[in-house]
Design a protein around this motif. Structure first.
Motif, PDB file in Angstrom:
ATOM      1  N   ARG A  51       0.790  -1.258  -0.134  1.00 12.13           N
ATOM      2  CA  ARG A  51       0.140   0.188   0.130  1.00 12.13           C
ATOM      3  C   ARG A  51       0.833   1.235  -0.128  1.00 12.13           C
ATOM      4  NH1 ARG A  51      -4.871   0.755   2.023  1.00 12.13           N
ATOM      5  NH2 ARG A  51      -6.366  -0.551   1.227  1.00 12.13           N
ATOM      6  N   MET A  52       1.956   1.368   0.715  1.00 13.45           N
ATOM      7  CA  MET A  52       3.129   2.508   0.602  1.00 13.45           C
ATOM      8  C   MET A  52       3.406   2.626  -0.909  1.00 13.45           C
ATOM      9  SD  MET A  52       4.804   2.597   4.175  1.00 13.45           S
ATOM     10  CE  MET A  52       5.410   0.793   4.591  1.00 13.45           C
ATOM     11  N   LEU A  53       3.886   1.454  -1.388  1.00  9.68           N
ATOM     12  CA  LEU A  53       4.502   1.317  -2.630  1.00  9.68           C
ATOM     13  C   LEU A  53       3.647   2.129  -3.908  1.00  9.68           C
ATOM     14  CD1 LEU A  53       6.286  -2.159  -3.217  1.00  9.68           C
ATOM     15  CD2 LEU A  53       7.198   0.183  -2.303  1.00  9.68           C
ATOM     16  N   LEU A  54       2.184   1.791  -3.428  1.00  8.86           N
ATOM     17  CA  LEU A  54       0.962   2.338  -4.445  1.00  8.86           C
ATOM     18  C   LEU A  54       0.880   3.664  -3.877  1.00  8.86           C
ATOM     19  CD1 LEU A  54      -0.626  -0.868  -5.072  1.00  8.86           C
ATOM     20  CD2 LEU A  54       0.701   0.033  -6.750  1.00  8.86           C
ATOM     21  N   GLY A  55       1.436   4.429  -2.875  1.00  8.68           N
ATOM     22  CA  GLY A  55       0.678   5.525  -2.275  1.00  8.68           C
ATOM     23  C   GLY A  55      -0.717   5.585  -1.998  1.00  8.68           C
ATOM     24  N   LEU A  56      -1.130   4.246  -1.474  1.00  5.84           N
ATOM     25  CA  LEU A  56      -2.475   4.298  -0.898  1.00  5.84           C
ATOM     26  C   LEU A  56      -2.335   4.635   0.674  1.00  5.84           C
ATOM     27  CD1 LEU A  56      -3.451   0.880  -2.453  1.00  5.84           C
ATOM     28  CD2 LEU A  56      -4.369   3.152  -3.193  1.00  5.84           C
ATOM     29  N   ILE A  57      -1.347   4.702   1.189  1.00  6.67           N
ATOM     30  CA  ILE A  57      -0.890   5.238   2.521  1.00  6.67           C
ATOM     31  C   ILE A  57       0.360   5.873   2.486  1.00  6.67           C
ATOM     32  CG2 ILE A  57      -2.508   3.467   3.817  1.00  6.67           C
ATOM     33  CD1 ILE A  57      -0.002   1.839   4.453  1.00  6.67           C
ATOM     34  N   GLU A  58       0.611   6.540   3.382  1.00  2.00           N
ATOM     35  CA  GLU A  58       1.828   7.397   3.703  1.00  2.00           C
ATOM     36  C   GLU A  58       2.672   6.403   4.572  1.00  2.00           C
ATOM     37  OE1 GLU A  58       2.759  11.492   4.000  1.00  2.00           O
ATOM     38  OE2 GLU A  58       0.781  11.875   3.649  1.00  2.00           O
ATOM     39  N   SER A  59       4.203   6.614   4.164  1.00  2.00           N
ATOM     40  CA  SER A  59       4.970   5.915   5.203  1.00  2.00           C
ATOM     41  C   SER A  59       5.284   6.765   6.310  1.00  2.00           C
ATOM     42  CB  SER A  59       6.263   5.761   4.228  1.00  2.00           C
ATOM     43  OG  SER A  59       6.680   6.879   3.860  1.00  2.00           O
ATOM     44  N   THR A  60       5.729   6.359   7.378  1.00  2.00           N
ATOM     45  CA  THR A  60       6.064   6.896   8.646  1.00  2.00           C
ATOM     46  C   THR A  60       7.343   7.544   8.413  1.00  2.00           C
ATOM     47  OG1 THR A  60       4.752   5.385  10.082  1.00  2.00           O
ATOM     48  CG2 THR A  60       6.330   6.912  11.176  1.00  2.00           C
ATOM     49  N   LYS A  61       8.226   6.798   7.690  1.00  2.00           N
ATOM     50  CA  LYS A  61      10.017   7.022   7.456  1.00  2.00           C
ATOM     51  C   LYS A  61      10.343   6.559   6.142  1.00  2.00           C
ATOM     52  CE  LYS A  61      13.054   5.739  10.408  1.00  2.00           C
ATOM     53  NZ  LYS A  61      14.004   5.351  11.551  1.00  2.00           N
ATOM     54  N   GLY A  62      11.263   6.763   5.616  1.00  4.92           N
ATOM     55  CA  GLY A  62      12.049   6.139   4.478  1.00  4.92           C
ATOM     56  C   GLY A  62      11.539   6.649   3.214  1.00  4.92           C
ATOM     57  N   GLU A  63      12.270   6.138   2.100  1.00  2.00           N
ATOM     58  CA  GLU A  63      12.299   6.562   0.715  1.00  2.00           C
ATOM     59  C   GLU A  63      11.631   5.388  -0.215  1.00  2.00           C
ATOM     60  OE1 GLU A  63      15.783   8.696  -0.913  1.00  2.00           O
ATOM     61  OE2 GLU A  63      16.558   8.542   1.180  1.00  2.00           O
ATOM     62  N   ILE A  64      10.949   5.914  -1.187  1.00  3.32           N
ATOM     63  CA  ILE A  64      10.576   5.084  -2.142  1.00  3.32           C
ATOM     64  C   ILE A  64      10.880   5.585  -3.352  1.00  3.32           C
ATOM     65  CG2 ILE A  64       8.556   3.634  -3.160  1.00  3.32           C
ATOM     66  CD1 ILE A  64       7.142   4.037  -0.636  1.00  3.32           C
TER      67      ILE A  64
END
Ligand code: ADP
Ligand code: MG
Length: 306
Positions: A51-64
């Motif tokens: 879901r983070m990879l698809l931008g459906l939820i935001e990450s708390t930390k880190g880069e994609i």
């Protein structure tokens, strides 16, 4: 981020819910042309990562980074080249498979001919005119993959696409996914909680447990780590043992036959050629799979790094 060309690369990717890290410091690395099996038990953090990879939820930390671009900066242009299937897709049940795809096609603005192409890729051409409410679960899942393929993606992300399918449905999906990199130039990331499934399908594997990556490398490397063995039974075991030792293989023997360390197809073929040259008949070549399953279970239970 590294200079190497990755289709998907994350650095320190973390997601916390109520200060609890459900995904922690994930460094995913997926190269073009791979079928990347994202493996982990239920609750490990696979769907959250996807879901983070698809931008459906935001990450708390880190880069994609996906396709060499930062998800933060180029989200829309990235997602145009990514097809995905996360959770069971929703359809208009009273419309046919083809009509459902047509709705999506207009949104994506791709040529009409693309519908025929994706239907044939997922082997649904014959039932394209059937209403989706008459589809089996496997057909619905394949329609979901067809929808994900509609926009000509370079990367396909599938979250447990075989969940709930019967064995025939699983085999169908596996066949379909297996040919995507070679015949269509698509890189695939597929998650699963079943080692057996990833083992049959993936070229590369990332194992996640309790939010942490405990292994990431080629499937061949995983099999080596797991002390995967190959069993041989031939017409002359003594002579076979001798030939294999001459080839510097790590040979062991029991009453039933001979074991060597896991090796790839080319290596096996060169060994078999040597045996045939010595007039040895090779009756059985079997990969011993038990230990890999055991390693996977032990690992995911203990959370150690492999
Ligand atoms: N929105 C949320 N709020 C709180 N906890 C969540 C939320 N989504 C997922 N989790 C928790 O995060 C963990 C990982 O879940 P998930 O990514 O769905 O695992 P998987 O897909 O590997 O089965 C689980 O413990 C789950 O309960
Ligand atoms: Mg999940």
């Amino acid at each position: 981020m590294s200079k190497e060309k990755f289709i998907v690369e994350t650095k320190d990717l973390t997601k916390a819910y109520r200060r609890n890290n459900v995904v922690e410091s994930l460094d995913l690395k997926i190269k073009e042309g791979e079928i990347y099996g994202f493996l982990g038990p239920n609750g490990a953090g696979k769907t959250t990562t996807i879901r983070m990879l698809l931008g459906l939820i935001e990450s708390t930390k880190g880069e994609i980074q996906i396709l060499g671009k930062s998800l933060k900066e180029d989200r829309l242009s990235i997602l145009r080249e990514v097809g995905s299937l996360v959770e069971s897709p929703s359809y208009y049940p009273h419309l046919t498979g083809e009509q459902n795809l047509e709705i999506l096609r207009k949104i994506l603005n791709v040529p009409k001919s693309r519908i025929e192409q994706v239907l044939s890729m997922v082997r649904l051409t014959k039932v394209a005119d059937k209403k989706v409410k008459e589809y089996s679960l496997g057909m619905k899942q394949r329609l979901g993959i067809a929808a994900a393929l509609l926009g000509n993606p370079r990367l396909l992300i599938l979250d447990e696409p075989t969940n709930g399918l019967d064995p025939a449905g699983i085999i169908e999906i596996r066949k379909l996914i297996k040919q995507l990199p070679e015949s269509h130039g698509i890189t695939v990331m597929i998650s699963s909680h079943l080692l057996s499934e990833i083992e049959e399908l993936a070229t590369h594997v990332g194992i996640i447990t309790r939010g942490k990556m405990i292994f990431q490398d080629s499937l061949d490397q995983l099999k080596k780590k797991a002390n995967h063995k190959i069993f041989l039974y031939t017409s002359d075991l003594d002579k076979t043992e001798q030939v294999l030792r001459e080839e510097k293989e790590n040979v062991s023997r029991n009453t039933k036959g001979i074991f060597i360390d896991y090796c790839n197809d080319d290596k096996i073929w060169s060994l078999v050629e040597k045996l045939i040259e010595q007039n040895i008949r090779v009756y059985r070549i079997v990969e011993e799979k038990v230990s890999l399953e055991k390693i996977f279970l032990d690992l995911t239970r203990s959370g150690q790094t492999l």
